[in-house]
Structures are given as structure tokens and as C-alpha cells.
Design an enzyme around this catalytic site. Structure first.
Site, PDB file in Angstrom:
ATOM      1  NE  ARG A 132      -3.872   0.610   1.618  1.00 35.63           N
ATOM      2  CZ  ARG A 132      -4.289   1.596   2.493  1.00 35.63           C
ATOM      3  NH1 ARG A 132      -4.009   1.472   3.806  1.00 35.63           N
ATOM      4  NH2 ARG A 132      -4.743   2.694   2.181  1.00 35.63           N
TER       5      ARG A 132
ATOM      6  CG  ASP B 126      10.259  -1.606  13.616  1.00 32.39           C
ATOM      7  OD1 ASP B 126      11.110  -2.119  14.311  1.00 32.39           O
ATOM      8  OD2 ASP B 126      10.150  -2.013  12.402  1.00 32.39           O
TER       9      ASP B 126
ATOM     10  CE  LYS C 263       8.068   3.386  12.263  1.00 33.16           C
ATOM     11  NZ  LYS C 263       7.267   2.319  11.743  1.00 33.16           N
TER      12      LYS C 263
END
Length: 219
Positions: free
Chosen positions: A23, A136, A117
Site C-alpha cells: 500500500r 518499531d 520513529k
């Protein structure tokens, strides 16, 4: 780390929020085809440049990107382009290479759609901050093997994020970001070497094995 173009990296990582690679790639392609310039045709496919900041600033950008499936990220993209342009545009982003890591990160997290992040990813991959440690879920799990106090923790808070970053920076020094990338890649299942399969044996080999076993079991 790869010294990627800062503008492309900022908006690509804004697209990455709560998303998968397929995506993200689709969104970046939509950004380019909708707001970039056609630069080539390859195998019958039109190829577009990454959009200029000025083409992403208009308020209509958010509406259009929402129709293309960007969701809440559409607003962040339009607002981020606006703020970056106000601060000096591409040259302001590139100049973050010349300021200390802490200052560069603080500047990035003040932009809509950029958290800790993502800021560390941009610092590491575009702004020459080789000490940056993007944390993460993968890195969080890796850190638990080094920091037993984190084993019972379920999520990454700001304090835990800082603790993990500082630990790896002290462990690996100014190139901690490179070490982080090696650890990260090694933890990804699809990049691990598959276990070696035992070679298949022919029928004659199987029969010989059975005969040997029978012989060895005779009293």
C-alpha cells in the site's frame, strides 16, 4: 544511510504510518502520477518524477488524496508540504544534514504526520545521522534480548523508545544506525535463510535402509 532525497523520504514515510509495503508503494505511485511530471515511458508505462513541495500545498490535495485511499495521511501530506515550504522548502530539509542529530530530529517531529520513529528513519536514511535508531515492533523485540527489564512490556512508550535508542547508541557508537539495520534485517522472517531440506532418497536407498535396520535388530 542511503542518503535518499529528503523530500521523497519525508512523504514516503508519512504514507508508511500503520501501513504495509504494497500500500505504501501504491500511495507513492499515486503521489507521483497525480502531482509529479512525466519524465519517461518504460515498457509502455508512464514514469513520473516525485512531486515538488509547491504542488502538494494546495488545500485540494487533501480531498484528492482521500479519494485515492490515503485516509488521514492525506491531511498530513498537505500540511507537511505547507510547513516545510514555509521553513525554506527543500533547502531547509537538506540543511538538517548540517545540524546535530537531536536538533534535526526535533525539527522533523514538529511536522504533522512525523513521530519519533519516522523522524529517526529520515535522519538515518536521508540526513547523515548514522547514530539514529528507529524503534518499531521488530527492534522492540530485539531489544528485549539485551534489556531484560523490557520483557514484560507490551508497547513502546516515549521512555522505552529513548531507553532502547540510548542503549544501542552506547553499544554501537556513532554508526549505531548501521548496526540497527543489520539486526532489523536479520529479524525479518522473509529474509532469513530457509532450513536446509534433507535430499530425497530413491526407492532403492529406502529399501536398503529398511534391510539394514532389520538386520541390526535381529537377536
Amino acid at each position: 544511510m542511503l542518503r535518499q532525497d529528503p523530500v521523497e523520504n519525508v512523504f514516503s514515510f508519512i504514507c508508511s504510518s500503520n501501513n504495509n509495503i504494497q500500500r505504501i508503494s501504491s500511495m507513492v505511485e499515486h503521489l507521483c502520477s497525480s502531482y509529479g511530471k512525466q519524465i519517461a515511458v518504460y515498457n509502455g508505462q508512464k514514469v513520473y518524477s516525485f512531486p515538488e513541495l509547491s504542488s502538494l500545498m494546495d488545500e485540494s490535495v487533501e480531498r484528492n488524496l482521500r479519494t485515492l485511499g490515503f485516509g488521514y495521511r492525506a491531511k498530513y501530506i498537505q500540511k507537511a508540504a505547507e510547513i516545510i515550504e514555509q521553513r525554506g522548502g527543500r533547502s531547509w530539509l537538506v540543511n538538517l544534514r548540517n545540524v546535530p542529530y537531536v536538533e534535526a530530529k526535533a525539527s522533523l517531529v514538529s511536522i504533522p504526520g512525523i513521530g519519533e520513529k519516522v523522524a529517526d528513519c529520515i535522519c538515518l536514511m536521508s540526513l547523515d545521522k548514522t547514530c539514529a535508531i528507529p524503534v518499531d515492533t521488530h527492534v522492540f523485540q530485539i531489544a528485549k534480548t539485551y534489556l531484560p527489564a523490557l520483557v514484560e512490556k507490551k508497547s513502546v512508550t516515549h521512555r522505552i523508545y529513548s531507553e532502547i535508542s540510548i542503549f544501542f547508541q552506547e553499544l554501537y557508537g556513532p554508526y549505531a544506525g548501521w548496526a540497527h539495520t543489520v539486526l532489523f534485517s536479520a529479524d525479518l522472517r522473509h529474509l532469513k535463510d530457509p532450513p536446509e531440506k534433507a535430499p530425497k532418497r530413491g526407492k532403492n536407498q529406502q529399501n536398503n535402509t529398511v534391510q539394514k535396520r532389520k538386520k541390526n535388530t535381529r537377536i
